[in-house]
Structures are given as C-alpha cells and as structure tokens.
Design an enzyme around this catalytic site. Structure first.
Site, PDB file in Angstrom:
ATOM      1  N   ASP A 197       0.189  -7.673   1.406  1.00 40.11           N
ATOM      2  CA  ASP A 197       0.563  -6.266   1.532  1.00 40.11           C
ATOM      3  C   ASP A 197       2.081  -6.092   1.538  1.00 40.11           C
ATOM      4  OD1 ASP A 197       0.218  -3.545   1.710  1.00 40.11           O
ATOM      5  OD2 ASP A 197      -0.075  -3.517   3.887  1.00 40.11           O
ATOM      6  N   SER A 201       4.686   2.585   7.913  1.00 34.59           N
ATOM      7  CA  SER A 201       4.323   1.430   7.103  1.00 34.59           C
ATOM      8  C   SER A 201       5.493   0.981   6.231  1.00 34.59           C
ATOM      9  CB  SER A 201       3.135   1.759   6.201  1.00 34.59           C
ATOM     10  OG  SER A 201       1.968   1.904   6.963  1.00 34.59           O
ATOM     11  N   HIS A 218       0.810  -1.215   0.000  1.00 37.96           N
ATOM     12  CA  HIS A 218       0.000   0.000   0.000  1.00 37.96           C
ATOM     13  C   HIS A 218       0.848   1.271   0.000  1.00 37.96           C
ATOM     14  CE1 HIS A 218       0.384  -0.206   4.534  1.00 37.96           C
ATOM     15  NE2 HIS A 218       0.450   1.103   4.376  1.00 37.96           N
TER      16      HIS A 218
END
Length: 385
Positions: free
Chosen positions: A141, A216, A110
């Site tokens: 992911d 992230s 992402h």
C-alpha cells in the site's frame, strides 16, 4: 419658533459630542454602568506577557513547525462510469510527505489508486503542483510520486526496528480535508495486520493518535520529528472515523520498497514462496515437533524459492481450534543465522535482501536439523511469505 428648534438641535448634538469624547469608554461605558446592577464599570484582566510553554508543549510546537513544510495534501481525480454508463467525476484526498529536494513524495497506494485524471499535490504554503507516479506497490500500500517544485523541505527518516510500546508519536496530515492537522498519542502495540486487500503488514505500528480519513499516506513521527511510519488505516468498526486504533506501515518497510522503485521502477521484493504458520512451545509439544518454536511451512508455492531449494510443505490436515493447518512440513527455525519464531522475523530478514539474493535457511525436518541455500524469488500479488 424656528430659532428655538435650531437651538435645541445644537444642544443635543453638542451633548452627544461631549459624552462620546470626554468619557473613558464613550457611550459603551455609559450603557454598561447603567445596565449593571452595581453601577461599576466592566474591568477585564488581560495577560501582559507572552505565554510560557512547558517542555512538552515546546517540543510539540518544535516538531510541528519543523515537519509541516514537508507534509502535503494529495488530491486524486478520476472519471468512472456509473450504472447508466455515464461519466462521473470523482475526487479522493489523502496526505503524503516529501522525501527529498528532487520532489519525491511518499503516500499510500490507495490514495492515488485509479487516478486517471491526474494527481495534485498541495504544499503547506498553499502552492499546488501536478504529480507523476514513479512507482506503486499495492501489496505494501505504497506509492512514490514526484513533483517539480523549488525549495522543498524533506523529512528525516528514522529506524523503525527499535520502536517501543509507550513511545510518544505524532501524526500530521489532512483529516477530512483539514490541512496541517497534528495529533498526538503513543505506540499502542507492534503487531501484524492485514490491509483492506488482505495483504499482510508486518510489524504494523498501532497508535491511539487520532487518525481519520484524509490522514492516509501522512507521516507518523517520533518525539524528534523523524518519520517512523506511514499512516494507512483505522479500526473504526464501520464508523469511518478514529476510534483510537490506527495503524501505520513501518518506515523500514517503505525504505525497502523505495529502493526497488527508484532502482527498477517497480517493486521486486523477495519472497520465500511459502504459506506459513507460527508455532509456539505448547503447539510444538502437542504435534510432536523437535523444536520449541518456529515457522511451519504449510505449503510451498510451485516454482517458488522454497520449492526450488527442496523445502517441503505439509501433507496432513489438522485443526488448531477452528483453523485448518497442514502438518508434516519443514519447520523454519533460523534464517541467515537469526532465530525465527514467527512470520514477522522472516519479514525482517527479507527486508534486508533483494529478489535473487541467496540466503541460508535452517529447518527441522522431523528430528533432523538441516540448513539449505535458498535463492529468493520475487513477491507477486498473491499473499505469501
């Protein structure tokens, strides 16, 4: 008259020079002593030795210095069309870490999703390089990038199968664009969760180390500075910042994905092709199963591995609380000789295999125990085991 003025000016200048060169702190000293009620000069106590760090601080500093050169800041750029069909540039930021000296970088999918105007990777030494995407895995992911840069320092990957709740962890990344930020916490839990797209993350590492937007894709580290997970999401209750509940993808999951990406350029994760439901002793007794625990096959995906092997899904709908469950299917109790009690156990076995491998699956069909050979299929975008 002019001579008197000249003498006065010379006297004032001379007095100023004497005051500023003969008092210890010049006019500042005079101002402080006159302003203070006691008339005493200001005296500061300063340390005359380097600070002494305790053992925990020394380890924190050591981990940070060792790992920081391997942590990168990732900027993804895109152009999207707005409501009026106008081109609107967008930028996203995240973190990542260097896997090897060849320049492979691991991050979250992402972080780079939709980057149609390029991806930039900035090292801790502030040098920036354009990155190319080697492969992505939306289900897990994860994304593998590569940069062409000299003298890279890679991370060390740990084994995430033996993690313990209470274990100390560190997160290093770029929260809110603040590069090189380290936070500390513990492993709060090991649990299965679902990411933003609804795909499961088995054995996700829950931590109270502060994780915020921009973290992230960055590494979650153990006390030895080894990567145990990839920071991926937070439970913020809509606040868009850390609430003390963050999650990381276990590094063993990433290792399996990386094997596929480097070998095939795409993910070929194995799949049984089932929709499953974990059964515990109480529920097993209620529905009359002949085993205390296992994973109930609610549905087999047509044409999937389980379907081809002759495994059966449920044929009778019931409810556990408000949740519908299909009963009557095979109950998986072991795979490759390893006991199966929940879907996480299945994920552990599958992570050791590739699609196309053949494994043994032991099930209870009614009162009869049987073992069948299953040739694993390839995981697709739908969420199945």
């Amino acid at each position: 008259m002019k001579l008197r003025q000249f003498v006065l000016i010379v006297a004032l200048v001379g007095g100023f020079w004497f005051a500023t060169t003969h008092f210890p702190s010049g006019l500042n000293h005079l101002a402080l002593t006159s302003a203070g009620r006691s008339g005493s000069p200001l005296e500061l106590t300063e340390a005359h030795a380097a600070p002494q760090f305790d053992s925990e601080e020394q380890n924190n500093i050591s981990v940070y210095k060792r790992v920081l050169p391997a942590v990168v800041n990732i900027t993804s750029r895109a152009v999207i069309m707005n409501f009026f069909y106008g081109a609107v540039p967008q930028e996203g930021q995240g973190s990542g870490f260097i896997l090897d000296k060849a320049g492979h970088v691991l991050t979250n999918f992402h972080v780079v999703e939709g980057a149609n105007r390029g991806i930039e990777v900035k090292l801790s030494n502030k040098r920036s390089f354009k990155a190319k995407v080697i492969g992505t895995d939306k289900i897990h992911d994860l994304a593998l990038l590569q940069i062409d840069a000299p003298d890279l320092q890679p991370v060390t990957l740990a084994d995430s199968s033996q993690l313990a709740v209470g274990e100390k962890v560190y997160a290093i990344g770029n929260p809110f664009g603040l590069s090189g930020t380290m936070t500390q916490g513990i492993i709060s839990s090991i649990r299965s969760i679902r990411n933003g797209d609804g795909a499961p993350i088995e054995d996700a590492i829950q931590t109270d180390a502060a994780i915020n937007p921009g973290n992230s894709g960055g590494p979650l580290l153990n006390s030895r500075g080894e990567v145990i997970g990839i920071n991926t999401m937070i439970a913020s209750n809509g606040a868009e910042q850390s609430s003390g509940i963050g999650f990381a993808i276990p590094i063993n999951t990433a290792k399996a994905v990386l094997s596929d990406l480097t070998r095939y350029g795409q993910v070929r994760r194995p799949s049984l092709g089932i929709v499953s439901y974990a059964i515990g002793p109480d529920l097993a007794q209620q529905i009359g199963l002949s085993a205390d625990s296992g994973v109930l096959i609610q549905k087999v995906v047509p044409g999937g591995a389980a379907d081809r092997a002759g495994l059966r899904g449920g044929n009778e709908q019931a409810y556990v609380g408000n949740e519908p469950v299909m009963l009557g299917g095979d109950l998986i109790i072991a795979m490759d000789g390893q006991q199966i009690t929940d879907p996480q156990d299945i994920a552990v076995v599958l992570d050791k295999h590739q699609s196309g491998d053949t494994i043994s699956v032991t099930v209870m069909r009614g009162r009869r125990q049987m073992t069948v050979k299953v040739t694993l299929g390839e995981a697709r975008t739908q969420v199945n085991t």
